[in-house]
Design a protein around this motif. Structure first.
Motif, PDB file in Angstrom:
ATOM      1  N   HIS A 194     -71.486  66.970 -17.688  1.00  0.00           N
ATOM      2  CA  HIS A 194     -70.548  65.885 -17.392  1.00  0.00           C
ATOM      3  C   HIS A 194     -71.048  64.647 -18.124  1.00  0.00           C
ATOM      4  CE1 HIS A 194     -67.793  63.334 -15.216  1.00  0.00           C
ATOM      5  NE2 HIS A 194     -68.815  62.543 -14.919  1.00  0.00           N
ATOM      6  N   ARG A 195     -70.214  64.115 -19.039  1.00  0.00           N
ATOM      7  CA  ARG A 195     -70.593  62.915 -19.795  1.00  0.00           C
ATOM      8  C   ARG A 195     -70.158  61.682 -19.011  1.00  0.00           C
ATOM      9  NH1 ARG A 195     -72.578  62.257 -24.586  1.00  0.00           N
ATOM     10  NH2 ARG A 195     -72.027  64.345 -25.252  1.00  0.00           N
ATOM     11  N   HIS A 196     -71.086  60.743 -18.859  1.00  0.00           N
ATOM     12  CA  HIS A 196     -70.818  59.496 -18.149  1.00  0.00           C
ATOM     13  C   HIS A 196     -70.388  58.407 -19.132  1.00  0.00           C
ATOM     14  CE1 HIS A 196     -72.324  60.906 -14.271  1.00  0.00           C
ATOM     15  NE2 HIS A 196     -73.275  61.543 -14.951  1.00  0.00           N
ATOM     16  N   ASP A 197     -69.758  57.366 -18.606  1.00  0.00           N
ATOM     17  CA  ASP A 197     -69.288  56.253 -19.441  1.00  0.00           C
ATOM     18  C   ASP A 197     -70.421  55.583 -20.208  1.00  0.00           C
ATOM     19  OD1 ASP A 197     -66.691  56.692 -18.589  1.00  0.00           O
ATOM     20  OD2 ASP A 197     -66.782  55.170 -17.006  1.00  0.00           O
ATOM     21  N   ASP A 198     -71.634  55.610 -19.662  1.00  0.00           N
ATOM     22  CA  ASP A 198     -72.775  54.972 -20.337  1.00  0.00           C
ATOM     23  C   ASP A 198     -73.359  55.855 -21.447  1.00  0.00           C
ATOM     24  OD1 ASP A 198     -74.152  56.949 -18.976  1.00  0.00           O
ATOM     25  OD2 ASP A 198     -75.414  55.574 -17.835  1.00  0.00           O
TER      26      ASP A 198
ATOM     27  N   SER B 251     -74.676  58.868 -21.035  1.00  0.00           N
ATOM     28  CA  SER B 251     -75.622  59.866 -20.528  1.00  0.00           C
ATOM     29  C   SER B 251     -74.888  61.166 -20.218  1.00  0.00           C
ATOM     30  CB  SER B 251     -76.351  59.344 -19.282  1.00  0.00           C
ATOM     31  OG  SER B 251     -75.441  59.126 -18.229  1.00  0.00           O
TER      32      SER B 251
ATOM     33  N   GLU C 287     -74.986  64.626 -17.753  1.00  0.00           N
ATOM     34  CA  GLU C 287     -75.494  65.212 -16.520  1.00  0.00           C
ATOM     35  C   GLU C 287     -75.211  66.710 -16.518  1.00  0.00           C
ATOM     36  OE1 GLU C 287     -74.926  64.624 -11.699  1.00  0.00           O
ATOM     37  OE2 GLU C 287     -73.544  63.654 -13.067  1.00  0.00           O
TER      38      GLU C 287
END
Length: 97
Positions: A27-31, A33, A35
């Motif tokens: 899962h790609r985060h807005d920042d 990173s 996960e």
């Protein structure tokens, strides 16, 4: 009949590790990173954890042999996961005639 040792990766059956890893996703985060998430059933997670521990031990031992500070913590775990993924997906077919 027993599975040939060539089908083992870090001491665990390649097919079991592949199935365990198939329960995971990213899962790609807005920042920016990334996960790693998933729910791996116990009958698959136990062999996965054992394989990851084996690879982590091998990485630490290699660092010590090379005379560098052994990896630890998140760095070690991330490197062990990547190394295990590469081993699980490397079937050696390119080396076959």
């Amino acid at each position: 009949m027993t599975t040939p040792h060539a089908d083992l990766v870090a001491g665990e059956p390649r097919s079991v590790l592949r199935e365990a890893l198939a329960h995971m996703s990213t899962h790609r985060h807005d920042d920016g990173s990334l996960e790693l998430v998933g729910e791996v059933p116990p009958e698959l997670s136990d062999p996965l954890v054992r394989a990851l521990e084996t690879v982590a031990d091998e990485l630490r031992a290699e660092d010590e042999r090379r005379g560098v500070r052994p990896r630890s913590g998140g760095h070690l775990h991330a490197d062990a996961l990547i190394a295990l993924l590469l081993r699980v997906t490397d079937t050696g077919e390119a080396d076959q005639p």
